[in-house]
Design an enzyme around this catalytic site. Structure first.
Site, PDB file in Angstrom:
ATOM      1  N   ALA A  44       0.870  -1.527  -0.164  1.00  0.00           N
ATOM      2  CA  ALA A  44       0.235  -0.127   0.179  1.00  0.00           C
ATOM      3  C   ALA A  44       0.933   0.951  -0.336  1.00  0.00           C
ATOM      4  CB  ALA A  44      -1.663  -0.232   0.616  1.00  0.00           C
ATOM      5  N   HIS A  87       8.875  -5.756   2.550  1.00  0.00           N
ATOM      6  CA  HIS A  87       8.834  -4.940   0.979  1.00  0.00           C
ATOM      7  C   HIS A  87      10.061  -5.106   0.164  1.00  0.00           C
ATOM      8  CE1 HIS A  87       4.975  -3.198   2.219  1.00  0.00           C
ATOM      9  NE2 HIS A  87       5.340  -2.720   3.577  1.00  0.00           N
ATOM     10  N   ASN A 135       3.948 -11.312   3.735  1.00  0.00           N
ATOM     11  CA  ASN A 135       3.420  -9.924   3.094  1.00  0.00           C
ATOM     12  C   ASN A 135       4.436  -9.194   2.598  1.00  0.00           C
ATOM     13  OD1 ASN A 135       1.142 -10.691   5.829  1.00  0.00           O
ATOM     14  ND2 ASN A 135       0.298 -10.798   3.387  1.00  0.00           N
ATOM     15  N   ARG A 148      12.448 -24.003  -5.950  1.00  0.00           N
ATOM     16  CA  ARG A 148      13.760 -23.778  -6.944  1.00  0.00           C
ATOM     17  C   ARG A 148      14.225 -22.205  -6.590  1.00  0.00           C
ATOM     18  NH1 ARG A 148      11.655 -26.907 -10.455  1.00  0.00           N
ATOM     19  NH2 ARG A 148      11.832 -29.216 -10.321  1.00  0.00           N
ATOM     20  N   ILE A 162      -6.568 -14.065   7.301  1.00  0.00           N
ATOM     21  CA  ILE A 162      -6.630 -12.725   5.561  1.00  0.00           C
ATOM     22  C   ILE A 162      -5.408 -13.423   5.023  1.00  0.00           C
ATOM     23  CG2 ILE A 162      -7.064 -11.225   4.566  1.00  0.00           C
ATOM     24  CD1 ILE A 162      -9.422 -10.990   6.632  1.00  0.00           C
ATOM     25  N   HIS A 163      -4.486 -12.260   5.806  1.00  0.00           N
ATOM     26  CA  HIS A 163      -2.712 -11.508   5.123  1.00  0.00           C
ATOM     27  C   HIS A 163      -2.092 -13.202   4.850  1.00  0.00           C
ATOM     28  CE1 HIS A 163      -4.447  -7.562   6.149  1.00  0.00           C
ATOM     29  NE2 HIS A 163      -3.221  -7.222   5.783  1.00  0.00           N
ATOM     30  N   ASP A 215      -0.259  -3.967  12.257  1.00  0.00           N
ATOM     31  CA  ASP A 215      -0.417  -3.454  10.813  1.00  0.00           C
ATOM     32  C   ASP A 215      -1.880  -2.947  10.622  1.00  0.00           C
ATOM     33  OD1 ASP A 215       0.576  -2.628   8.762  1.00  0.00           O
ATOM     34  OD2 ASP A 215       0.750  -4.459   7.493  1.00  0.00           O
TER      35      ASP A 215
HETATM   36 ZN   LIG Z   1       4.110  -2.682   4.924  1.00  0.00          ZN
END
Ligand SMILES: [Zn+2]
Length: 395
Positions: free
Chosen positions: A154, A209, A233, A241, A264-265, A288
């Site tokens: 996001a 990220h 996530n 591999r 869900i995540h 989060d």
């Molecule tokens: Zn984040």
């Protein structure tokens, strides 16, 4: 003379020990003593609060949270921080790392400065207990802006920055020593130099990220990264591999892993795999959560963009998952349900483990003499019925 409270409960999880028929003596902001009732003398004049068959545990610590109840911590105002703190306390959280999102330079500097001032004031020992109304921010977690644009989740693409020690130095300066965690994508050019700079300033470095390969993630761990941000996530997916950053996180004991445990995540089988790989001692539940947590479905702010919340699930306009609306109490109950571990076995993931990441293991996340009197009172199903922040009941 400091006020003394004697908090009595059927069960106390310190959480290292289980104490039946226990008592916690609280003097001012701190815990003075904890033990079974027949071994701890309650001083004359102490206020006795008897929670009978309830369970008392350390207040929860959330090291990754962006906001709640319509307030975004990037606003960095005392009002927003107080509103978020009150909501968190309803769910047993007593301290947290105020977490930034990638935003313009001005906005990030402003957030770092505002949050830094609030954190320094609220952590001061002199703070009057009437000023404590909810969970307290204990530090800042800079989530970016040095992230991989491919795995930005996001975070707005236009605000992602290349690793820069100058830029980080400006953020740290603005925050006046209150930044404790930096999340970066280790595969970016200059990321390892930035990682070393951050470590030299006393920060914990999380990787996330990120599109890092296994080798790139290992290099970051070798360079001192000790934490993985919302594991699974916004990470290069695991393949047999091409194990990637997730392969490195799951198999290297030097690194702890955050988990958003809303089901869900990350789905329950992946959660069980994570628990088997990291052990409870290296797992940290985080919310989060965004400004939409604790609010009806609708559109909410995250930094300077909008996310849509429907049935508690947050998404950006292009459909990416964007943070959560879960709090740590529910995350803990989920972890227990998904793994078959008891509530008590899961408890370190929201108490001692996050305290260790923040370097606050003697002060927070534990019921022990001289620790802050941050406590959550729970019913049999582990729902919160009262929360104490530094000795003060806030619900
Ligand atoms: Zn984040």
């Amino acid at each position: 003379m400091k006020s003394v409270k004697a908090i009595i409960a059927g069960t106390i999880y310190t959480p290292l020990e289980e104490i039946r028929n226990g008592v916690i003596l609280v003097e001012g902001h701190r815990i003075a003593k904890v033990g079974p009732r027949d071994q701890v003398k309650i001083p004359q004049g102490a206020a006795v609060i008897d929670y009978q068959d309830r369970t008392v545990v350390p207040g929860f610590i959330d090291i990754h949270i962006h906001g709640a109840v319509g307030c975004d911590l990037m606003e960095a105002t005392p009002e927003a921080v107080a509103a978020v703190g009150k909501y968190l306390a309803r769910h047993g959280t007593t301290s947290y790392a105020a977490t930034t999102v990638a935003a313009s330079l001005d906005r990030t500097l402003n957030a770092a400065k505002g949050l830094g001032e609030i954190i320094r004031t609220s952590n001061s020992l002199q703070v009057g207990s009437d000023k404590i109304t909810g969970a307290q921010p204990v530090c800042i977690h800079l989530e970016g802006p040095f992230l991989n644009i491919k795995r930005r989740g996001a975070h707005p693409a236009s605000q992602i920055q290349k690793p820069s020690t100058d830029l980080l130095a400006r953020f740290l300066d603005a925050a006046g020593g209150t930044v404790r965690i930096l999340t970066l994508a280790p595969e970016l050019e200059g990321a390892l130099a930035l990682l070393e700079f951050a470590r030299s300033k006393g920060l914990k470095v999380g990787i996330g990220h990120s599109n890092a390969t296994y080798e790139e993630a290992k290099s970051a761990i070798e360079a001192g990264a000790t934490h993985a941000v919302h594991c699974f996530n916004a990470m290069r997916p695991f393949q047999h591999r091409d194990a990637g950053i997730i392969g490195a996180v799951l198999t290297d004991d030097r690194i702890s892993a955050e988990l958003i445990c809303d089901g869900i995540h990350v789905e329950p089988t992946a959660i069980r795999l994570l628990v088997r790989s990291k052990g409870i001692e290296r797992l940290i539940l985080v919310s989060d959560s965004l400004s939409g947590a604790g609010m009806p479905d609708g559109n909410y702010r995250l930094g300077n963009f909008t996310v849509h919340v429907a049935s508690g699930v947050c998404r950006t306009v292009d459909g990416s998952l964007a943070g959560s609306t879960i709090m740590l109490d529910a995350a803990l109950r989920n972890l227990s349900a998904f793994t078959g571990l008891s509530y008590r076995e899961c408890l370190p993931c929201i108490t001692t483990n996050p305290a260790r990441i923040l370097g606050l293991e003697k002060q927070k996340g534990v019921i022990a003499p001289r620790a802050d009197a941050d406590l959550a009172v729970l019913d049999q199903q582990f729902y919160v019925t009262q929360t104490y922040v530094r000795g003060r009941p806030v619900l």
